[in-house]
Structures are given as structure tokens and as C-alpha cells.
Design a protein around this motif. Structure first.
Motif, PDB file in Angstrom:
ATOM      1  N   UNK A  23      90.600  19.556  73.515  1.00  2.00           N
ATOM      2  CA  UNK A  23      89.965  20.653  74.693  1.00  2.00           C
ATOM      3  C   UNK A  23      91.365  21.157  75.156  1.00  2.00           C
ATOM      4  N   UNK A  24      91.322  22.555  75.274  1.00  2.00           N
ATOM      5  CA  UNK A  24      92.554  23.258  75.889  1.00  2.00           C
ATOM      6  C   UNK A  24      91.833  24.308  77.037  1.00  2.00           C
ATOM      7  N   UNK A  25      92.892  24.774  78.260  1.00  2.00           N
ATOM      8  CA  UNK A  25      92.333  25.600  79.112  1.00  2.00           C
ATOM      9  C   UNK A  25      92.177  26.931  78.516  1.00  2.00           C
ATOM     10  N   UNK A  26      91.222  27.536  79.143  1.00  4.65           N
ATOM     11  CA  UNK A  26      91.025  29.111  78.665  1.00  4.65           C
ATOM     12  C   UNK A  26      92.039  29.967  79.300  1.00  4.65           C
ATOM     13  N   UNK A  27      92.060  31.049  78.578  1.00  3.14           N
ATOM     14  CA  UNK A  27      92.758  32.134  79.124  1.00  3.14           C
ATOM     15  C   UNK A  27      91.941  33.167  79.972  1.00  3.14           C
ATOM     16  N   UNK A  28      90.787  32.969  80.043  1.00  5.25           N
ATOM     17  CA  UNK A  28      89.997  33.737  80.905  1.00  5.25           C
ATOM     18  C   UNK A  28      89.317  33.116  82.292  1.00  5.25           C
ATOM     19  N   UNK A  29      89.141  31.863  82.427  1.00  4.43           N
ATOM     20  CA  UNK A  29      88.689  31.326  83.485  1.00  4.43           C
ATOM     21  C   UNK A  29      89.145  29.774  83.529  1.00  4.43           C
ATOM     22  N   UNK A  30      88.593  29.086  84.243  1.00  3.76           N
ATOM     23  CA  UNK A  30      88.824  27.904  84.765  1.00  3.76           C
ATOM     24  C   UNK A  30      88.163  26.849  83.904  1.00  3.76           C
ATOM     25  N   UNK A  31      87.259  27.356  82.775  1.00  3.82           N
ATOM     26  CA  UNK A  31      86.494  26.235  82.160  1.00  3.82           C
ATOM     27  C   UNK A  31      87.336  25.948  80.911  1.00  3.82           C
ATOM     28  N   UNK A  32      86.895  24.636  80.342  1.00  2.00           N
ATOM     29  CA  UNK A  32      87.588  24.401  79.103  1.00  2.00           C
ATOM     30  C   UNK A  32      87.226  24.600  77.972  1.00  2.00           C
ATOM     31  N   UNK A  33      87.988  24.923  76.879  1.00  4.04           N
ATOM     32  CA  UNK A  33      87.762  25.957  75.700  1.00  4.04           C
ATOM     33  C   UNK A  33      87.087  24.632  74.827  1.00  4.04           C
ATOM     34  N   UNK A  34      86.667  25.138  73.561  1.00  6.37           N
ATOM     35  CA  UNK A  34      85.896  24.143  72.671  1.00  6.37           C
ATOM     36  C   UNK A  34      86.872  24.157  71.323  1.00  6.37           C
ATOM     37  N   UNK A  35      88.096  24.142  71.406  1.00  9.02           N
ATOM     38  CA  UNK A  35      88.795  24.450  69.968  1.00  9.02           C
ATOM     39  C   UNK A  35      88.804  23.198  69.115  1.00  9.02           C
ATOM     40  N   UNK A  36      88.189  23.366  68.125  1.00  8.51           N
ATOM     41  CA  UNK A  36      88.195  22.230  66.869  1.00  8.51           C
ATOM     42  C   UNK A  36      89.523  21.883  66.338  1.00  8.51           C
ATOM     43  N   UNK A  37      89.529  20.553  66.065  1.00  8.18           N
ATOM     44  CA  UNK A  37      91.006  20.166  65.580  1.00  8.18           C
ATOM     45  C   UNK A  37      91.314  20.608  64.310  1.00  8.18           C
ATOM     46  N   UNK A  38      90.658  21.353  63.537  1.00  9.51           N
ATOM     47  CA  UNK A  38      91.169  21.774  62.124  1.00  9.51           C
ATOM     48  C   UNK A  38      92.196  23.317  62.545  1.00  9.51           C
ATOM     49  N   UNK A  39      91.927  23.625  63.791  1.00  9.39           N
ATOM     50  CA  UNK A  39      92.838  24.954  63.848  1.00  9.39           C
ATOM     51  C   UNK A  39      94.199  24.982  63.775  1.00  9.39           C
ATOM     52  N   UNK A 344      74.233  30.150  53.977  1.00  9.29           N
ATOM     53  CA  UNK A 344      74.423  29.332  55.288  1.00  9.29           C
ATOM     54  C   UNK A 344      75.219  29.778  56.210  1.00  9.29           C
ATOM     55  N   UNK A 345      75.258  30.437  57.549  1.00  8.58           N
ATOM     56  CA  UNK A 345      75.994  30.431  58.415  1.00  8.58           C
ATOM     57  C   UNK A 345      75.856  29.375  59.216  1.00  8.58           C
ATOM     58  N   UNK A 346      76.817  28.569  59.634  1.00  7.56           N
ATOM     59  CA  UNK A 346      76.857  27.313  60.532  1.00  7.56           C
ATOM     60  C   UNK A 346      78.356  27.111  61.201  1.00  7.56           C
ATOM     61  N   UNK A 347      78.289  26.438  62.121  1.00  9.02           N
ATOM     62  CA  UNK A 347      79.208  26.127  62.915  1.00  9.02           C
ATOM     63  C   UNK A 347      80.231  27.053  63.378  1.00  9.02           C
ATOM     64  N   UNK A 348      79.615  28.057  64.258  1.00  7.13           N
ATOM     65  CA  UNK A 348      80.237  29.149  64.764  1.00  7.13           C
ATOM     66  C   UNK A 348      80.815  28.777  66.268  1.00  7.13           C
ATOM     67  N   UNK A 349      81.909  28.931  66.507  1.00  7.38           N
ATOM     68  CA  UNK A 349      82.106  28.691  68.071  1.00  7.38           C
ATOM     69  C   UNK A 349      82.938  30.080  68.556  1.00  7.38           C
ATOM     70  N   UNK A 350      82.214  30.508  69.546  1.00  6.18           N
ATOM     71  CA  UNK A 350      82.484  31.990  70.151  1.00  6.18           C
ATOM     72  C   UNK A 350      82.798  31.561  71.796  1.00  6.18           C
ATOM     73  N   UNK A 351      84.191  31.468  72.003  1.00  9.53           N
ATOM     74  CA  UNK A 351      84.726  30.791  73.059  1.00  9.53           C
ATOM     75  C   UNK A 351      85.715  31.360  74.132  1.00  9.53           C
ATOM     76  N   UNK A 352      85.331  31.481  75.357  1.00  2.88           N
ATOM     77  CA  UNK A 352      86.067  32.401  76.412  1.00  2.88           C
ATOM     78  C   UNK A 352      86.320  33.742  75.958  1.00  2.88           C
ATOM     79  N   UNK A 353      85.164  34.477  76.241  1.00  2.00           N
ATOM     80  CA  UNK A 353      84.837  35.861  75.910  1.00  2.00           C
ATOM     81  C   UNK A 353      84.770  36.747  77.337  1.00  2.00           C
ATOM     82  N   UNK A 354      85.213  38.007  77.253  1.00  2.00           N
ATOM     83  CA  UNK A 354      84.864  39.105  78.192  1.00  2.00           C
ATOM     84  C   UNK A 354      84.356  40.095  77.496  1.00  2.00           C
ATOM     85  N   UNK A 355      83.279  40.521  77.916  1.00  2.00           N
ATOM     86  CA  UNK A 355      82.784  41.796  77.403  1.00  2.00           C
ATOM     87  C   UNK A 355      82.144  42.867  78.546  1.00  2.00           C
ATOM     88  N   UNK A 356      82.361  44.082  78.138  1.00  2.00           N
ATOM     89  CA  UNK A 356      82.077  45.274  79.247  1.00  2.00           C
ATOM     90  C   UNK A 356      81.677  46.279  78.450  1.00  2.00           C
TER      91      UNK A 356
END
Length: 487
Positions: A23-39, A344-356
Motif C-alpha cells: 500500500x502507498x499513499x495516493x497523489x490525489x487524496x488521503x486514501x491508500x492506493x492498491x499498488x500490486x507487488x509486481x510493479x 480474457x480481460x482481468x486484473x485491472x486496477x484503476x487507482x487514484x483518478x480525477x476526471x472532469x
């Protein structure tokens, strides 16, 4: 497997096996991110290029209007490689060129005062064996190519300008005035041959860094059949002077261990796109895109902030997108395929995003764009007389093999404002969209949208506010409870 183990803690209801998370802190807010170990495994492995400098000017390159420098630049690259490697540079100026081909241990460097202009003559782009839009065929090489290479850099603060408008106009003319009236929408993208800007094919340890890329004739950067590639700090602008069809930003195509970071993309089509082959030919090749990190980027116009598909035949998995901001993009996370694609599309993590001001926050379709996706030869054509790539596209895919699968998709810590639609999700009766997890998501949209043929969604701290007070319509769904998102 690391991602699968990791998701078990996050998605208990989805029965993933796991023992350790990162787990790492996000760059957008105070929530924790879900970064997997293989990155930490993605991107280039360390390598050095010799510091010998070869100026293309010394091999005949000229910053002169109308002078084509292809031969001079290629001679400089070849001489650099023959000496054991080094850096090919240019004196300040603008240089017109057709396709050039990098070699092992060569760095092509464009300083800030240097522009490489793509020729507007398609004959200046050598036809090569490659893959385009999901099928293998003969197609023009890119302006800058790294094919069957390793330890290559394409860098600098300069500009690569594809001068693509002539190719855009040719495509629109062919499509509207010739192909569509004949029922050939499905093949025009392959017949309207247009040059890519950068192609990395069957290569490893390649860096594309810091450049401005603009007005691509077709896709801007394609990473094909490659591994350990880094694109860092690119600025891509493809809507200059017209509406460039298929001017994707960065396409990662049947490749692995790829890092994309610090990029700023404004284009006509998909900004960041993951691909893995189309229909019969993609199923024959059967090579996945996997272990990809896209982080710390921003997008403007484009069909999708992050697009997965439509070419899905080889499978797309283990994707981590983190800290991306999108404004004015047609969709946030877009998954698309067709019933002849498979994969098969699988194991997609979309983490810490802002959209306008995006079109749709979450867009998923397994029957995307039928007039393009499904190949049918009009009765006035003879199958024995059409080009080989037409025959490839017309090869029949067994029904069960053509059905795609989408599962294990996580959207975490996302802020969406001024969207036109919150959700547009449509699976198939024979292939439901399975195991979607939304956590810490805030959506403000004009209207709610719908979910069809889906199951096993988990909702945790999600809110939806719509201007028309609508709620998400559920049809042919099971184990999806959205009541809490309206509280």
C-alpha cells in the motif's frame, strides 16, 4: 499471480488467494492506493549507451525545406551502431525524413531546437511485416522504428511532427466516399495505409523520453511484441490542424513489463490503449499484454483515458493505472471487445483518478462498434480475388472461441465531476461482466446510465449524484446492490 494474490485482501467476496499486499499513499487524496507487488519489475533494465556522438549533419543531413534526409539519418545510425553504439544528434533545425530504423545501443536524441518532420509521401515509409489494429500484415513502417533491437533510446526535448493531415484526409475520403457506401467499413482502416510515428517491435530495453510528438498519421507510439519498455515524459498533440482518425496516443500491443509515466496526451482516439490481437489472427498469435503500469499522467481529448481493447484476443491482464487526470475525454475507463475477438480481460486496477467533463466514467461493451468489428464480404466480391489481409479478416472464428471475458476490475479512489453519464456497462448473456469492485468513488454526472449482463459487484463508499435525479438501471444482473450509492 502476485496481483491475483494481492486482490484477495481487497476483494474478499471474489475469492482471490493472497498473503501480502503493498500500500502507498495516493497523489490525489488521503486514501491508500492498491499498488500490486509486481510493479517494480516493469520498465527498462539498466543499460548504458556509449557517449560517442554522431551528428546526422556530418552524413549529409540538411535543415532545408523539401530536402529528404532519410538516407543521411540512416547512414548516421548505421555508422553509430557499427562503432559499438552511441548518440545520433542533429544541429538546430528542421529535418524532413521518411522511415528510419534504430539499432542496438543507439540513442536518437533531438535537442530542443530540433524538429524531425515526417514525410507526407507514403512511399517514403518502407512496407514491413508488422501488426496493425490487431492483425499481422504488410504495412508502412513508422517514422522512427526500433525493430528487433535492444538497449535503444529515443529522447530529447525536441519535436517529432508526423505531418499527418494528408493521411487523415485520405482516410476520410476513402471511408466516406468509397468504402462505407460499399459495405466495407470493416476493412478501410487496413487499406488506408498511414504511418505511425514511433514503432517499438519485437524489442527489449527501449526508452522513449521527454519528446513532443504531434500530428501522427496513425497511432503515435506502438509498443508491439516487446518487453521492458519505458515511455516517460512524452507530450502528444494530435488534434492540431484537423481531426486525426485513429491517432491513438500510446498503444501497448501484446507486450509485457511496460512502464508509462509522466505523459500528457491530447489526441483524437484512445489516449492510453492496451491491445492483444483481433479475431482469427489475434487468436492464432495468442500473445497477451500483461504487467503494465501507467502512472502520473494527464489526458485531454481522446476516446478513452485508459482503454482496454478492442483487440483482446490474446488476453489483457495485470494492469495498474495510477494517478491520472483526464479532462474532456470521451470515457474514463473503457473496456471494449466483440463476439469474434475472444480473450480474457482481468486484473485491472484503476487507482487514484480525477476526471472532469468526461463523456462516461465507466464504459464497458462486449459488442463494440459492430460496423467496424464484424467482417462481411459484400456479395459482389469474390473471396479468391481480394487482398490477403481481407481474407485474414474474413476467417471464421468458432463461436465459443470468439466470446470475450471481463473480470476482476477494481476502481479505487476516483473523483468524477461534470460527466455526461456515470456508467454504461453491457456484457453478454453468455459472458457476464464479473467481479467489479468500486471503492471510494465519487461521481457527479448529468445522468446515471445502465448496467446489463453483469454480476458480483462490490460497492464500498461510492456516491452518485445526477442532474436528472436518475438511478443506474440494472438489467440481467445478479449480486449487484447499488442502494448505498444514492444515500
Amino acid at each position: 499471480m502476485v496481483l491475483t494474490r494481492y486482490l484477495s485482501v481487497i476483494l474478499l467476496v471474489f475469492t482471490f488467494a493472497c498473503k501480502k499486499n503493498k500500500e502507498t499513499k495516493t497523489n490525489i487524496g488521503s486514501k491508500t492506493s492498491l499498488e500490486p507487488g509486481w510493479t517494480h519489475k516493469v520498465g527498462v533494465k539498466n543499460f548504458d549507451v556509449p557517449e560517442r556522438i554522431f551528428y546526422a549533419n556530418d552524413f549529409g543531413a540538411q535543415s532545408k525545406v523539401g530536402f529528404t534526409n532519410t538516407k543521411a539519418i540512416q547512414t548516421a545510425i548505421d555508422s553509430c551502431a557499427a562503432s559499438g553504439g552511441g548518440i545520433v544528434k542533429f544541429r538546430p533545425g528542421t529535418y524532413l525524413s521518411g522511415s528510419i530504423f534504430l539499432k542496438d545501443n543507439v540513442q536518437l536524441h533531438l535537442d530542443k531546437e530540433v524538429t524531425l518532420l515526417g514525410s507526407q509521401n507514403i512511399l517514403d515509409y518502407k512496407e514491413i511485416a508488422t501488426r496493425v489494429a490487431g492483425i499481422e500484415m504488410e504495412w508502412p513502417a513508422a517514422l522512427v522504428n526500433a525493430i528487433d533491437t535492444q538497449n535503444v533510446l529515443i529522447s530529447g526535448e525536441g519535436t517529432i511532427d508526423g505531418q499527418g493531415k494528408v493521411f487523415w484526409d485520405m482516410y476520410w475520403d476513402m471511408r466516406k466516399n468509397d468504402y462505407e457506401p460499399k459495405g466495407l467499413r470493416w476493412i478501410v482502416d487496413y487499406d488506408a495505409k498511414r504511418p505511425r510515428t514511433v514503432l517499438i517491435q519485437n524489442s527489449k530495453n527501449v526508452i522513449v523520453r521527454d519528446l513532443t510528438l504531434q500530428r501522427a498519421g496513425f497511432w503515435t507510439v506502438q509498443i508491439l511484441y516487446s518487453k521492458h519498455v519505458t515511455t516517460d515524459g512524452l507530450t502528444i498533440r494530435n488534434n492540431i490542424g484537423g481531426h486525426g482518425p485513429s491517432t491513438d496516443g500510446i498503444d501497448i500491443d501484446s507486450s509485457s513489463y511496460i512502464l508509462v509515466q509522466n505523459c500528457d496526451i491530447d489526441c483524437n482516439d484512445d489516449n492510453f490503449c492496451l491491445k492483444a490481437g483481433r479475431d482469427w489472427d489475434g487468436l492464432r498469435v495468442n500473445r497477451p499484454t500483461e504487467y503494465v503500469v501507467i502512472k502520473d499522467c494527464k489526458t485531454g481529448k481522446g476516446a478513452g483515458l485508459l482503454t482496454v481493447g478492442s483487440e483482446t484476443s490474446g488476453g489483457i491482464r495485470h494492469i495498474y493505472a495510477n494517478n491520472i487526470q483526464g479532462k474532456g475525454t470521451d470515457a474514463g475507463l473503457k473496456l471494449k471487445s466483440a463476439t469474434t475477438r475472444g480473450g480474457v480481460i482481468e486484473d485491472i486496477i484503476f487507482d487514484n483518478m480525477k476526471m472532469d467533463s468526461v463523456g462516461t466514467f465507466l464504459s464497458i461493451s462486449m459488442n463494440w462498434n459492430p460496423t467496424y468489428s464484424y467482417s462481411k464480404l459484400p456479395k459482389e466480391y469474390n473471396i479468391d480475388e481480394v487482398p490477403e489481409h481481407w481474407k485474414t479478416m474474413l476467417n471464421t472464428v468458432p463461436e465459443q472461441q470468439g466470446i470475450p471475458q471481463f473480470k476482476n476490475i477494481v476502481l479505487n479512489n476516483v473523483l468524477v465531476k461534470h460527466a455526461n453519464k456515470a456508467i454504461s456497462v453491457s456484457g453478454l448473456e453468455v459472458s457476464t461482466i464479473n467481479k467489479v469492485y468500486l471503492k471510494d468513488v465519487q461521481i457527479n454526472a448529468a445522468t446515471a446510465g445502465s448496467i446489463n449482463h453483469s454480476q458480483n459487484w462490490k460497492i464500498d463508499n461510492v456516491s452518485l449524484r445526477t442532474l436528472d435525479a436518475s438511478k443506474v438501471e440494472l438489467e440481467n444482473c445478479s449480486n449487484i446492490d447499488l442502494k448505498a450509492i444514492y444515500d
